[in-house]
Scaffold this motif. Sequence first.
Motif, PDB file in Angstrom:
ATOM      1  N   ALA A 189     -20.048  -9.442  -4.343  1.00  0.00           N
ATOM      2  CA  ALA A 189     -19.821  -8.268  -5.190  1.00  0.00           C
ATOM      3  C   ALA A 189     -18.562  -8.526  -6.005  1.00  0.00           C
ATOM      4  O   ALA A 189     -17.496  -8.006  -5.695  1.00  0.00           O
ATOM      5  CB  ALA A 189     -19.686  -7.005  -4.352  1.00  0.00           C
ATOM      6  N   PRO A 190     -18.662  -9.347  -7.058  1.00  0.00           N
ATOM      7  CA  PRO A 190     -17.470  -9.817  -7.769  1.00  0.00           C
ATOM      8  C   PRO A 190     -16.741  -8.726  -8.554  1.00  0.00           C
ATOM      9  O   PRO A 190     -17.202  -7.594  -8.674  1.00  0.00           O
ATOM     10  CB  PRO A 190     -18.039 -10.875  -8.724  1.00  0.00           C
ATOM     11  CG  PRO A 190     -19.404 -11.194  -8.223  1.00  0.00           C
ATOM     12  CD  PRO A 190     -19.894  -9.946  -7.560  1.00  0.00           C
ATOM     13  N   GLY A 191     -15.594  -9.147  -9.107  1.00  0.00           N
ATOM     14  CA  GLY A 191     -14.843  -8.291 -10.005  1.00  0.00           C
ATOM     15  C   GLY A 191     -13.679  -7.596  -9.339  1.00  0.00           C
ATOM     16  O   GLY A 191     -13.270  -7.931  -8.222  1.00  0.00           O
ATOM     17  N   GLY A 205      -1.428   6.309  -4.326  1.00  0.00           N
ATOM     18  CA  GLY A 205      -1.928   6.301  -5.699  1.00  0.00           C
ATOM     19  C   GLY A 205      -3.185   5.474  -5.838  1.00  0.00           C
ATOM     20  O   GLY A 205      -3.831   5.115  -4.846  1.00  0.00           O
ATOM     21  N   VAL A 206      -3.531   5.160  -7.073  1.00  0.00           N
ATOM     22  CA  VAL A 206      -4.724   4.378  -7.401  1.00  0.00           C
ATOM     23  C   VAL A 206      -4.286   3.002  -7.877  1.00  0.00           C
ATOM     24  O   VAL A 206      -3.437   2.882  -8.768  1.00  0.00           O
ATOM     25  CB  VAL A 206      -5.557   5.073  -8.487  1.00  0.00           C
ATOM     26  CG1 VAL A 206      -6.751   4.203  -8.894  1.00  0.00           C
ATOM     27  CG2 VAL A 206      -6.051   6.433  -7.998  1.00  0.00           C
ATOM     28  N   ILE A 207      -4.844   1.957  -7.264  1.00  0.00           N
ATOM     29  CA  ILE A 207      -4.515   0.586  -7.653  1.00  0.00           C
ATOM     30  C   ILE A 207      -5.796  -0.183  -7.945  1.00  0.00           C
ATOM     31  O   ILE A 207      -6.864   0.144  -7.433  1.00  0.00           O
ATOM     32  CB  ILE A 207      -3.700  -0.141  -6.565  1.00  0.00           C
ATOM     33  CG1 ILE A 207      -4.471  -0.174  -5.236  1.00  0.00           C
ATOM     34  CG2 ILE A 207      -2.335   0.513  -6.375  1.00  0.00           C
ATOM     35  CD1 ILE A 207      -3.768  -0.983  -4.141  1.00  0.00           C
ATOM     36  N   GLU A 208      -5.677  -1.200  -8.796  1.00  0.00           N
ATOM     37  CA  GLU A 208      -6.814  -2.072  -9.096  1.00  0.00           C
ATOM     38  C   GLU A 208      -6.621  -3.393  -8.368  1.00  0.00           C
ATOM     39  O   GLU A 208      -5.566  -4.025  -8.497  1.00  0.00           O
ATOM     40  CB  GLU A 208      -6.934  -2.322 -10.600  1.00  0.00           C
ATOM     41  CG  GLU A 208      -8.157  -3.170 -10.952  1.00  0.00           C
ATOM     42  CD  GLU A 208      -8.327  -3.362 -12.448  1.00  0.00           C
ATOM     43  OE1 GLU A 208      -9.418  -3.806 -12.858  1.00  0.00           O
ATOM     44  OE2 GLU A 208      -7.372  -3.080 -13.203  1.00  0.00           O
ATOM     45  N   VAL A 209      -7.630  -3.777  -7.600  1.00  0.00           N
ATOM     46  CA  VAL A 209      -7.562  -5.012  -6.838  1.00  0.00           C
ATOM     47  C   VAL A 209      -8.888  -5.759  -6.949  1.00  0.00           C
ATOM     48  O   VAL A 209      -9.917  -5.177  -7.300  1.00  0.00           O
ATOM     49  CB  VAL A 209      -7.264  -4.749  -5.341  1.00  0.00           C
ATOM     50  CG1 VAL A 209      -5.909  -4.091  -5.163  1.00  0.00           C
ATOM     51  CG2 VAL A 209      -8.359  -3.894  -4.704  1.00  0.00           C
ATOM     52  N   ALA A 210      -8.860  -7.047  -6.645  1.00  0.00           N
ATOM     53  CA  ALA A 210     -10.100  -7.816  -6.563  1.00  0.00           C
ATOM     54  C   ALA A 210     -10.892  -7.356  -5.340  1.00  0.00           C
ATOM     55  O   ALA A 210     -10.314  -7.014  -4.303  1.00  0.00           O
ATOM     56  CB  ALA A 210      -9.786  -9.307  -6.454  1.00  0.00           C
ATOM     57  N   THR A 211     -12.219  -7.314  -5.477  1.00  0.00           N
ATOM     58  CA  THR A 211     -13.039  -6.978  -4.323  1.00  0.00           C
ATOM     59  C   THR A 211     -12.773  -7.990  -3.210  1.00  0.00           C
ATOM     60  O   THR A 211     -12.521  -9.171  -3.470  1.00  0.00           O
ATOM     61  CB  THR A 211     -14.542  -6.984  -4.680  1.00  0.00           C
ATOM     62  OG1 THR A 211     -14.880  -8.261  -5.245  1.00  0.00           O
ATOM     63  CG2 THR A 211     -14.863  -5.887  -5.686  1.00  0.00           C
ATOM     64  N   GLY A 212     -12.817  -7.531  -1.970  1.00  0.00           N
ATOM     65  CA  GLY A 212     -12.541  -8.403  -0.836  1.00  0.00           C
ATOM     66  C   GLY A 212     -11.073  -8.452  -0.450  1.00  0.00           C
ATOM     67  O   GLY A 212     -10.709  -9.171   0.489  1.00  0.00           O
ATOM     68  N   THR A 213     -10.216  -7.707  -1.150  1.00  0.00           N
ATOM     69  CA  THR A 213      -8.789  -7.700  -0.822  1.00  0.00           C
ATOM     70  C   THR A 213      -8.560  -7.069   0.549  1.00  0.00           C
ATOM     71  O   THR A 213      -9.079  -5.990   0.827  1.00  0.00           O
ATOM     72  CB  THR A 213      -8.000  -6.905  -1.885  1.00  0.00           C
ATOM     73  OG1 THR A 213      -8.161  -7.538  -3.156  1.00  0.00           O
ATOM     74  CG2 THR A 213      -6.520  -6.836  -1.539  1.00  0.00           C
ATOM     75  N   PRO A 214      -7.783  -7.704   1.432  1.00  0.00           N
ATOM     76  CA  PRO A 214      -7.542  -7.136   2.769  1.00  0.00           C
ATOM     77  C   PRO A 214      -6.762  -5.823   2.700  1.00  0.00           C
ATOM     78  O   PRO A 214      -5.970  -5.597   1.777  1.00  0.00           O
ATOM     79  CB  PRO A 214      -6.701  -8.222   3.467  1.00  0.00           C
ATOM     80  CG  PRO A 214      -6.863  -9.455   2.646  1.00  0.00           C
ATOM     81  CD  PRO A 214      -7.134  -9.012   1.254  1.00  0.00           C
TER      82      PRO A 214
END
Length: 245
Positions: A189-191, A205-214
């Motif tokens: 499930a990329p991106g 808050g809201v953060i943007e991370v790569a899928t699979g981030t621990p």
Amino acid sequence: GLIDEIATSGLRGRGGGWFPTARKMQAVVESAAGRRQRSAGSRPVVIANAMEGEPASGKDAVLLAHVPHLILDGIQAAAATVGATDAYLAVHRGTPSIDDLDRAIAERRSHPVRVELITPPVRYVASEESALSHWAGGDTATPVHGDRPFERGMNGRPTLVQNAETLAHLGLIARNGGAWFAEVGDAEAPGTTLVTVGGRVRQPGVIEVATGTPVSELLARCGDLDSPVDGFLTGRLVGPIVDRA
């Protein structure tokens, strides 16, 4: 062509179901093609679901407040791709950003597919995709059993209902391509994805991370814990609780 790029990207719905976006769009296209052989008035509809009925989530509200045009890019790209003549952006009544969204939509009047802002009632079930398409067609905002929206949605027409974040990603894929999107994240499930982090962290808050981030990295991005915890609630209020260990 855009559906092929989305398939290459591996984009999945960010509304909670993680269903492959390209497959959902293709289902709308095929449903509309089959309907045109039998009756008129079968052109698809696109509805962007930015209602965010999940009380523990704030990601769509952040997108609406800061990058409304990116969501509109995605709506209009999706509409052009599936052949929709009507497109809607759905937010709960009383959403603080309504006036700003009206202005953003007005700035895009020249686009062939005009987006209309709609405001269903503030109820948890109203954001379920069949309930939303049912309400947009003039009925009650309650889930409908039987045909799915891609088969018979708003006013019986094939309807693509996509989460606001999904459409924001789609807008970027339309600009940069599917391979670009798939360069980061989990192979299945990329991106990237938006994550709402709250509770006992120093900087919620809201953060943007790569899928699979621990989870440990999510916590670190939010200033880490401000006191000990026994576990983490993941996904939504009815999601699983992961033990701290």
